[in-house]
Design a protein around this motif. Structure first.
Motif, PDB file in Angstrom:
ATOM      1  N   GLU A  92       0.860  -1.263  -0.040  1.00 14.82           N
ATOM      2  CA  GLU A  92      -0.011   0.077  -0.056  1.00 14.82           C
ATOM      3  C   GLU A  92       0.939   1.200  -0.105  1.00 14.82           C
ATOM      4  O   GLU A  92       1.731   1.209   0.732  1.00 14.82           O
ATOM      5  N   ALA A  93       0.234   2.104  -0.674  1.00 13.19           N
ATOM      6  CA  ALA A  93       1.030   3.506  -0.635  1.00 13.19           C
ATOM      7  C   ALA A  93       0.945   4.325   0.452  1.00 13.19           C
ATOM      8  O   ALA A  93      -0.005   4.130   1.365  1.00 13.19           O
ATOM      9  N   PRO A  94       1.867   5.003   0.867  1.00 12.91           N
ATOM     10  CA  PRO A  94       1.868   5.672   2.505  1.00 12.91           C
ATOM     11  C   PRO A  94       0.802   6.665   2.097  1.00 12.91           C
ATOM     12  O   PRO A  94       0.548   7.119   0.919  1.00 12.91           O
ATOM     13  N   SER A  95       0.342   7.023   3.381  1.00 16.87           N
ATOM     14  CA  SER A  95      -0.827   7.998   3.261  1.00 16.87           C
ATOM     15  C   SER A  95      -0.254   9.277   2.844  1.00 16.87           C
ATOM     16  O   SER A  95       0.910   9.758   2.833  1.00 16.87           O
ATOM     17  N   GLY A  96      -1.321  10.104   1.974  1.00 16.75           N
ATOM     18  CA  GLY A  96      -0.940  11.219   1.570  1.00 16.75           C
ATOM     19  C   GLY A  96      -0.228  11.035  -0.078  1.00 16.75           C
ATOM     20  O   GLY A  96      -0.328  11.838  -0.668  1.00 16.75           O
ATOM     21  N   HIS A  97      -0.100   9.544  -0.544  1.00 13.21           N
ATOM     22  CA  HIS A  97       0.365   9.479  -1.767  1.00 13.21           C
ATOM     23  C   HIS A  97      -0.911   9.717  -2.627  1.00 13.21           C
ATOM     24  O   HIS A  97      -1.921   9.349  -2.370  1.00 13.21           O
ATOM     25  N   ALA A  98      -0.662   9.607  -3.738  1.00 10.72           N
ATOM     26  CA  ALA A  98      -1.772   9.907  -4.925  1.00 10.72           C
ATOM     27  C   ALA A  98      -2.543   8.689  -5.216  1.00 10.72           C
ATOM     28  O   ALA A  98      -3.527   8.789  -5.698  1.00 10.72           O
ATOM     29  N   ARG A  99      -1.911   7.657  -4.916  1.00 10.06           N
ATOM     30  CA  ARG A  99      -2.499   6.296  -5.278  1.00 10.06           C
ATOM     31  C   ARG A  99      -2.502   5.279  -4.070  1.00 10.06           C
ATOM     32  O   ARG A  99      -1.985   5.530  -2.934  1.00 10.06           O
ATOM     33  N   GLU A 100      -3.354   4.284  -4.300  1.00  8.14           N
ATOM     34  CA  GLU A 100      -3.609   3.620  -3.514  1.00  8.14           C
ATOM     35  C   GLU A 100      -2.333   2.336  -2.995  1.00  8.14           C
ATOM     36  O   GLU A 100      -2.259   1.948  -2.010  1.00  8.14           O
ATOM     37  N   TRP A 101      -2.173   1.653  -4.183  1.00  5.72           N
ATOM     38  CA  TRP A 101      -0.928   0.946  -4.132  1.00  5.72           C
ATOM     39  C   TRP A 101       0.293   1.534  -4.726  1.00  5.72           C
ATOM     40  O   TRP A 101       0.108   2.340  -5.578  1.00  5.72           O
ATOM     41  N   LEU A 102       1.523   0.911  -4.421  1.00  8.36           N
ATOM     42  CA  LEU A 102       2.710   1.705  -5.253  1.00  8.36           C
ATOM     43  C   LEU A 102       2.810   1.429  -6.753  1.00  8.36           C
ATOM     44  O   LEU A 102       3.327   2.089  -7.412  1.00  8.36           O
ATOM     45  N   ARG A 103       2.101   0.041  -7.075  1.00  7.26           N
ATOM     46  CA  ARG A 103       1.690  -0.040  -8.312  1.00  7.26           C
ATOM     47  C   ARG A 103       0.419  -0.281  -8.392  1.00  7.26           C
ATOM     48  O   ARG A 103      -0.300  -0.885  -8.093  1.00  7.26           O
ATOM     49  N   ASP A 104      -0.070   0.690  -9.606  1.00  7.79           N
ATOM     50  CA  ASP A 104      -1.600   0.362  -9.688  1.00  7.79           C
ATOM     51  C   ASP A 104      -2.046  -0.927 -10.182  1.00  7.79           C
ATOM     52  O   ASP A 104      -1.387  -1.581 -10.884  1.00  7.79           O
ATOM     53  N   HIS A 105      -3.275  -1.128  -9.641  1.00 10.98           N
ATOM     54  CA  HIS A 105      -4.103  -2.468  -9.859  1.00 10.98           C
ATOM     55  C   HIS A 105      -4.824  -2.122 -11.123  1.00 10.98           C
ATOM     56  O   HIS A 105      -6.158  -2.269 -11.032  1.00 10.98           O
ATOM     57  N   LEU A 175      12.149   1.941  -2.289  1.00  6.32           N
ATOM     58  CA  LEU A 175      11.127   1.299  -3.239  1.00  6.32           C
ATOM     59  C   LEU A 175       9.833   2.407  -3.312  1.00  6.32           C
ATOM     60  O   LEU A 175       9.377   2.597  -4.452  1.00  6.32           O
ATOM     61  N   VAL A 176       9.364   3.032  -2.278  1.00  6.39           N
ATOM     62  CA  VAL A 176       8.312   4.236  -2.286  1.00  6.39           C
ATOM     63  C   VAL A 176       8.924   5.044  -3.316  1.00  6.39           C
ATOM     64  O   VAL A 176       8.195   5.721  -4.297  1.00  6.39           O
ATOM     65  N   GLU A 177      10.058   5.724  -2.980  1.00  6.41           N
ATOM     66  CA  GLU A 177      10.646   6.645  -3.760  1.00  6.41           C
ATOM     67  C   GLU A 177      10.683   6.481  -5.398  1.00  6.41           C
ATOM     68  O   GLU A 177      10.521   7.059  -6.215  1.00  6.41           O
ATOM     69  N   SER A 178      11.095   5.126  -5.815  1.00  9.41           N
ATOM     70  CA  SER A 178      10.815   4.752  -7.095  1.00  9.41           C
ATOM     71  C   SER A 178       9.923   4.655  -7.737  1.00  9.41           C
ATOM     72  O   SER A 178       9.615   4.632  -8.894  1.00  9.41           O
ATOM     73  N   THR A 179       8.403   4.782  -7.157  1.00  6.82           N
ATOM     74  CA  THR A 179       7.303   5.150  -7.857  1.00  6.82           C
ATOM     75  C   THR A 179       7.059   6.406  -8.289  1.00  6.82           C
ATOM     76  O   THR A 179       5.856   6.646  -9.071  1.00  6.82           O
ATOM     77  N   ARG A 180       7.817   7.170  -7.784  1.00  6.16           N
ATOM     78  CA  ARG A 180       7.811   8.680  -8.334  1.00  6.16           C
ATOM     79  C   ARG A 180       8.672   8.857  -9.607  1.00  6.16           C
ATOM     80  O   ARG A 180      10.032   8.732  -9.423  1.00  6.16           O
ATOM     81  N   HIS A 181       8.213   9.214 -10.577  1.00  6.35           N
ATOM     82  CA  HIS A 181       8.529   9.237 -12.039  1.00  6.35           C
ATOM     83  C   HIS A 181       9.738  10.457 -11.792  1.00  6.35           C
ATOM     84  O   HIS A 181       9.438  11.562 -11.230  1.00  6.35           O
ATOM     85  N   GLY A 182      11.086  10.415 -12.526  1.00  7.41           N
ATOM     86  CA  GLY A 182      12.039  11.524 -12.355  1.00  7.41           C
ATOM     87  C   GLY A 182      12.874  11.095 -11.161  1.00  7.41           C
ATOM     88  O   GLY A 182      13.747  11.832 -11.069  1.00  7.41           O
ATOM     89  N   SER A 183      12.544  10.565 -10.161  1.00  2.75           N
ATOM     90  CA  SER A 183      13.421  10.228  -8.865  1.00  2.75           C
ATOM     91  C   SER A 183      14.477   9.489  -9.396  1.00  2.75           C
ATOM     92  O   SER A 183      14.586   8.766 -10.110  1.00  2.75           O
ATOM     93  N   PHE A 184      15.645   9.673  -8.508  1.00  3.80           N
ATOM     94  CA  PHE A 184      16.716   8.823  -8.614  1.00  3.80           C
ATOM     95  C   PHE A 184      16.423   7.248  -8.412  1.00  3.80           C
ATOM     96  O   PHE A 184      16.934   6.600  -9.322  1.00  3.80           O
TER      97      PHE A 184
END
Ligand SMILES: [Mn+2]
Length: 336
Positions: A92-105, A175-184
């Motif tokens: 599950e994505a951390p609270s405040g994240h735009a999505r529910e899961w780190l990878r969309d279902h 892992l969480v950071e990696s779901t943000r496009h453009g991040s290292f």
């Protein structure tokens, strides 16, 4: 380059994708024997190139055989994009994240992981423990004069990754950071586990038989001065129209990676190769030969040589009968 004492070499094994029985056949062909549930060889170790899961008929068996070997010190493994996807899909994505899961279902992602979730449906604790294990898998390995990564060894990114994680093992934060496009973290995960791609020109698509539509194509990283799309394309699907001859723009060249001829031998999986295993270059071997699509599960027996030798490939052919009861064996499912 000297190997560790007592070791004749490493047997590198490409994408298993749930072909658990085929994996056992390959290990036996390579001289490994089951001792109390762990496949062992007196003088050799295995290195798995990632992508144990998804698509195949015996995913639990594949993961269990590999993990037992790793736990016993008989094997090592790097993370594939399918293990990475599974981690992001199931967290599950951390609270405040735009999505529910780190990878969309979404339908596409659901489909890619469907067989894995089906086969672990009755074994939720086992699946949880494997997910925890996946998070501990290094993204790359360098040992005894050779290198291993699932898709692409990009030296600048590997160097920066190892500055932050010296053993190549990421954590939940990364892992969480990696779901943000453009991040290292996104650049690292994308490039090391998926390689480089080039977007197709506007309006052009590659349509695979399974309904997946692609707007980019996979590219390799061993052409020094590529001029055209055809110089760098590396995937089973042909490029549509006359795109093979289309010149690469400077911006497209910027997207590519380069692995020097003088660098240590490198082993990769990922690319759904077909036919008889061959070396793209003397210091690069791709070991993914589409096992789960009735191709070959391929190993390379490495004994420390700097220049690789196509005679050192060993494989088991996968026939429809050997994965009987499994309907999805035609060359279709071509997700990631
Ligand atoms: Mn794969």
């Amino acid at each position: 380059m000297a190997l560790q004492a007592g070791l004749d070499g490493y047997d590198l094994i490409g994408d298993v994708h749930g072909c658990g029985r085929t994996l056992v056949r390959l290990l036996e062909k390579l001289g490994y024997r089951d001792e109390d549930g762990v496949y062992r060889h007196p003088r050799r170790k295995v290195i798995f190139l990632g992508d144990l899961i998804d698509r195949g008929p015996n995913i639990r068996l594949a993961v269990s055989v590999a993990k037992r070997m790793v736990d016993a010190g008989e094997a090592q493994i790097v993370m594939g994009n399918h293990e990475y996807n599974a981690l992001a899909y199931c967290l599950e994505a951390p609270s405040g994240h735009a999505r529910e899961w780190l990878r969309d279902h979404n339908p596409r992602n659901n489909r890619i992981i469907a067989r894995t979730l089906e086969q672990f449906h009755e074994y939720p604790l086992e699946w949880e423990s494997y997910l925890a294990w996946f998070l501990t898998l290094p993204l790359c390995l360098e040992l005894d004069g050779m290198r291993v990564v699932h898709a692409c060894w990009d030296e600048p990114l590997v160097t920066r990754l190892l500055e932050r994680y010296p053993d190549g093992r990421i954590d939940r934060e990364f892992l969480v950071e990696s779901t943000r496009h453009g991040s290292f973290a996104h650049r690292v995960m994308d490039r090391l586990t998926r390689g480089t791609q080039i977007p197709l020109p506007p309006g052009v698509e590659i349509r695979s038989g399974d309904g997946f539509t692609r707007r980019s194509f996979r590219t390799h990283f061993w052409c020094r001065n590529p001029g055209t799309y055809g110089d760098v394309v590396f995937q089973p699907d042909n490029l549509p129209h006359d795109l093979e001859d289309r010149p690469l723009s400077d911006a497209e060249r910027e997207r590519l990676s380069w692995y020097p001829e003088t660098a240590p031998p490198l082993f990769i999986g990922h690319y759904w190769c077909r036919g008889v295993p061959a070396l793209p270059r003397a210091n690069i071997a791709c070991l993914d030969y589409s096992a789960v699509k009735c191709g070959r599960l391929v190993a390379y027996r490495w004994d420390g040589e700097e220049r690789l030798d196509a005679d050192r490939f060993v494989w088991v052919r996968v026939t429809p009968e050997s994965i009987a009861g499994f309907s999805d064996v035609t060359p279709r499912a071509r997700g990631e």
